[in-house]
Design a protein around this motif. Sequence first.
Motif, PDB file in Angstrom:
ATOM      1  N   ILE A  19     -32.288  -4.338   9.069  1.00  8.41           N
ATOM      2  CA  ILE A  19     -33.345  -3.449   9.558  1.00  8.41           C
ATOM      3  C   ILE A  19     -33.040  -2.927  10.953  1.00  8.41           C
ATOM      4  CG2 ILE A  19     -35.261  -4.304   8.126  1.00  8.41           C
ATOM      5  CD1 ILE A  19     -36.086  -5.952  10.656  1.00  8.41           C
ATOM      6  N   ASP A  20     -32.060  -3.543  11.642  1.00  5.60           N
ATOM      7  CA  ASP A  20     -31.676  -3.052  12.973  1.00  5.60           C
ATOM      8  C   ASP A  20     -30.420  -2.196  12.957  1.00  5.60           C
ATOM      9  OD1 ASP A  20     -33.787  -4.431  14.186  1.00  5.60           O
ATOM     10  OD2 ASP A  20     -32.626  -6.304  14.122  1.00  5.60           O
ATOM     11  N   LEU A  21     -29.787  -2.085  11.805  1.00  4.18           N
ATOM     12  CA  LEU A  21     -28.552  -1.291  11.756  1.00  4.18           C
ATOM     13  C   LEU A  21     -28.888   0.185  11.943  1.00  4.18           C
ATOM     14  CD1 LEU A  21     -26.737  -3.007   8.741  1.00  4.18           C
ATOM     15  CD2 LEU A  21     -26.089  -3.129  11.165  1.00  4.18           C
ATOM     16  N   PRO A  22     -27.977   0.950  12.519  1.00  2.00           N
ATOM     17  CA  PRO A  22     -28.262   2.380  12.676  1.00  2.00           C
ATOM     18  C   PRO A  22     -28.516   3.018  11.309  1.00  2.00           C
ATOM     19  CG  PRO A  22     -26.059   1.830  13.532  1.00  2.00           C
ATOM     20  CD  PRO A  22     -26.666   0.567  13.049  1.00  2.00           C
ATOM     21  N   GLY A  23     -29.490   3.885  11.261  1.00  2.00           N
ATOM     22  CA  GLY A  23     -29.812   4.585  10.021  1.00  2.00           C
ATOM     23  C   GLY A  23     -30.622   3.747   9.049  1.00  2.00           C
ATOM     24  N   ALA A  24     -31.177   2.618   9.527  1.00  2.16           N
ATOM     25  CA  ALA A  24     -31.935   1.742   8.620  1.00  2.16           C
ATOM     26  C   ALA A  24     -33.115   2.477   7.997  1.00  2.16           C
ATOM     27  CB  ALA A  24     -32.414   0.502   9.373  1.00  2.16           C
ATOM     28  N   ASP A  25     -33.662   3.451   8.726  1.00  2.00           N
ATOM     29  CA  ASP A  25     -34.806   4.186   8.186  1.00  2.00           C
ATOM     30  C   ASP A  25     -34.384   5.487   7.502  1.00  2.00           C
ATOM     31  OD1 ASP A  25     -33.891   5.356  10.444  1.00  2.00           O
ATOM     32  OD2 ASP A  25     -35.813   5.344  11.528  1.00  2.00           O
ATOM     33  N   ASP A  26     -33.067   5.655   7.347  1.00  2.00           N
ATOM     34  CA  ASP A  26     -32.555   6.850   6.664  1.00  2.00           C
ATOM     35  C   ASP A  26     -32.062   6.416   5.288  1.00  2.00           C
ATOM     36  OD1 ASP A  26     -31.102   8.920   5.623  1.00  2.00           O
ATOM     37  OD2 ASP A  26     -29.799   9.179   7.377  1.00  2.00           O
ATOM     38  N   ASN A 145     -17.212  -2.894   5.818  1.00  2.00           N
ATOM     39  CA  ASN A 145     -17.271  -2.029   6.992  1.00  2.00           C
ATOM     40  C   ASN A 145     -18.423  -1.039   6.877  1.00  2.00           C
ATOM     41  OD1 ASN A 145     -16.550   0.775   8.141  1.00  2.00           O
ATOM     42  ND2 ASN A 145     -15.304  -0.619   9.384  1.00  2.00           N
ATOM     43  N   LEU A 146     -18.564  -0.422   5.700  1.00  2.00           N
ATOM     44  CA  LEU A 146     -19.647   0.546   5.508  1.00  2.00           C
ATOM     45  C   LEU A 146     -21.012  -0.135   5.648  1.00  2.00           C
ATOM     46  CD1 LEU A 146     -21.102   3.088   4.645  1.00  2.00           C
ATOM     47  CD2 LEU A 146     -20.201   2.826   2.348  1.00  2.00           C
ATOM     48  N   ALA A 147     -21.124  -1.325   5.075  1.00  2.00           N
ATOM     49  CA  ALA A 147     -22.408  -2.028   5.129  1.00  2.00           C
ATOM     50  C   ALA A 147     -22.781  -2.416   6.557  1.00  2.00           C
ATOM     51  CB  ALA A 147     -22.352  -3.272   4.243  1.00  2.00           C
ATOM     52  N   LEU A 148     -21.784  -2.827   7.346  1.00  2.00           N
ATOM     53  CA  LEU A 148     -22.076  -3.424   8.655  1.00  2.00           C
ATOM     54  C   LEU A 148     -21.844  -2.510   9.851  1.00  2.00           C
ATOM     55  CD1 LEU A 148     -20.696  -7.058   8.269  1.00  2.00           C
ATOM     56  CD2 LEU A 148     -23.088  -6.355   8.475  1.00  2.00           C
ATOM     57  N   ALA A 149     -21.351  -1.280   9.624  1.00  2.00           N
ATOM     58  CA  ALA A 149     -20.956  -0.422  10.750  1.00  2.00           C
ATOM     59  C   ALA A 149     -22.097  -0.293  11.763  1.00  2.00           C
ATOM     60  CB  ALA A 149     -20.523   0.948  10.245  1.00  2.00           C
ATOM     61  N   ARG A 150     -21.804  -0.630  13.020  1.00  2.00           N
ATOM     62  CA  ARG A 150     -22.815  -0.556  14.080  1.00  2.00           C
ATOM     63  C   ARG A 150     -22.720   0.761  14.835  1.00  2.00           C
ATOM     64  NH1 ARG A 150     -23.299  -5.946  12.056  1.00  2.00           N
ATOM     65  NH2 ARG A 150     -25.112  -6.894  13.052  1.00  2.00           N
ATOM     66  N   ASP A 151     -21.512   1.311  14.860  1.00  2.00           N
ATOM     67  CA  ASP A 151     -21.354   2.593  15.543  1.00  2.00           C
ATOM     68  C   ASP A 151     -20.118   3.280  14.990  1.00  2.00           C
ATOM     69  OD1 ASP A 151     -21.959   4.693  17.207  1.00  2.00           O
ATOM     70  OD2 ASP A 151     -21.890   3.537  19.073  1.00  2.00           O
ATOM     71  N   GLY A 152     -19.839   4.444  15.513  1.00  2.00           N
ATOM     72  CA  GLY A 152     -18.716   5.233  15.037  1.00  2.00           C
ATOM     73  C   GLY A 152     -18.947   6.662  15.449  1.00  2.00           C
TER      74      GLY A 152
END
Lengths: 439, 254
Positions: A19-26, A145-152
Amino acid sequence: MSAEAALATWLGDYRGNRIDLPGADDPRLAERRERAIALVESAGLPHRRLEEWKYSDLLHRLASEYEPATPWAGALVREGALADPFADIACNTLIFANGFFRADASSPPEGLTVTTLAESGVPDGALPALDAQLARADDAIGNLNLALARDGVFITVPAGFKAERPLHIVYLDPAASGARRARTVRSQIRLEEGAELTLIETYLGKGGAEDVTNAALDITLSERAVLSHVRVLSDGESATQIHSLNAALEKGARYAPTILNLGAGYCRTTMRLEMQGAGAHAEVTALAALGGREHNDLTTILRHAVPGTTAMQTVKSVLAGKSRGIYQGRVVVMPGANGTDSTQLAKSVLLSREAEADTKPELEILADDVKCAHGATIGALDPAALFYLRARGIPKAEALAMLVEAFLGDALGAIADEPLREAAAAALRARLAALEVTL
Amino acid sequence: MGAALVLEIENLHVTVDGREILKGLTLAVNAGEVHAIMGPNGSGKSTLSYALAGRDGYAVTEGSMRLAGKDLIALTPEERATMGLFLAMQYPVEIPGVVTMTFLRTALNALKRARGEKEIDAAGFLKEVRAAAKTLNVSEEMLKRALNVGFSGGEKKRLEALQMAVLKPRLAILDETDSGLDIDALKLVAEGVNALRAPDRAFIVITHYQRLLDYIVPDKVHILAGGRIVREGGPELAKDLEARGYDAIVREAA
Ligand SMILES: Nc1ncnc2c1ncn2[C@@H]1O[C@H](COP(=O)(O)OP(=O)(O)OP(=O)(O)O)[C@@H](O)[C@H]1O
Ligand SMILES: [Mg+2]
């Protein structure tokens, strides 16, 4: 830690933090992350019984507790085990610290679209490459990597745009002590029709802690796009670097990556090149200069999908101490992809009796009229050449350095830009000077 | 007595791969002299030159070799080069990726450094090499190429001579430098040697052909057979050899 426990650690990171990963609400991204983690769960983490991983025990590297890396706001020093070789090259620079983009230290180029995952989520144009990732159900590392990506970073070079300066992405590991951390970064570069760019990436770490970096870069080259790519890695002896480099080349596109591993405890690069349009050409150069117990595994999977695509892979390693250099090169020529020309050349020089090189070409040719040459040599430096130089008064250590540099150096010719090539050569020399010859 | 001894070899035994090739070779060369060594194929001429230069695998099992009074046996090849030993090799080695010019400069500066002299700057070096290259007909283009790579047989030999001219050794050993040279190049190389002749410098010229010795007139000629010097004489010995062949001369010596 067992394989199951290792997997549970990584899945736990996702479940606990999603729920804290980027895009969690997308939902576009959140739903894809869910699918990715499900694929990881069913495939399991890579282990040595898988042919693709038989030389590189990754499980061992992933099997311990870690903390997800967090943004670093402190001072930035552009050095790893070696200083950033390209610090003096005029570039547009994007800086990542501890796996997170640092807008304050970056100077995005004009004319390119640059957004970051943590700041603005995933642009629509980036979704096809994520779907291509999800289509690789067995690729647990890419899916993790896709599941856990924090930034990029998502970069688009518009049609016909020819970037004047190189774009330099620097990945720094500023706090190399304390707990073992995991960095997960996923970036994309898309070149539209006829666009041209020189991309430099430097991964600089000191690897004080046994950090794990899982980095993925998806590259899309539209018709006649040209991407020159130089990647240098200089990390500490305990670091784990896992890289996925996925590129798709359309008609007439050219991709020329030069990868220099100048030291990292464990590095695995999986490069997948999809040659999808006639006249597409890939020129892959990978050099490694390793010592100690360093381990480098380059695994390439090159798929020639249509008629008339060409590729050349040159892989050279200099291995000192107890280091190990691995090259697995798979070339797949799809049915009907006639006129494919795909060459692989792998050469290793061992500077100690305990160093090891492994080369495994794998050809899967399903078309006619195809040229697929491969050659591999593993050996010591030529003793006659060494004697010749010494007989002229050049001390042994200097003579060896000359020969090693000569062995690797000509491969740097693939870097067309001269200041860039010189800087890469200087970094290589600095690394070679630190390697011990124990023959 | 007069001139100082540059090279003094006594009862030298050298083993290669467990096989004794030199079996008690004795030879002395004075400063300022040119000595020719001739001998049948496989008699040990190149073995002698490699043993002198310190190549791995050429084990001295007995005897001694001294350069300007200093024992060579325990020295590395680069230490021997620093002392002024130079070997123009019978088969110069191709070294891909090392530019000839860079190699020359590295070698010259390594020698200077080891001798405690000042290194040469780029401009001074270039001038010196160009001058030597001109007399030996070595093209600028050759110097830009990788060391010996793709050079013709004669080009390799001319480059060996060029290195000698630039490095200015105290003792130069030319191992069949004349083989593979055309007649014009042979003259150039001979002139190169003659121009370097000096009271404090000596040469050992290994050759199969009298013709070279017409241009570089030796003070002494030695015949090496079966791992030993079996005969010594003046320049006339080479002519005698040319006329009668090894068989007769060596048998006579036995
Ligand atoms: N590595 C080796 N192992 C065994 N024998 C060797 C080795 N190298 C040389 N030899 C032998 O040593 C002997 C002397 O060789 P060398 O090269 O010194 O002869 P040479 O007098 O220079 O001959 P050439 O006139 O043909 O140049 C030859 O019989 C050769 O076969
Ligand atoms: Mg010989």
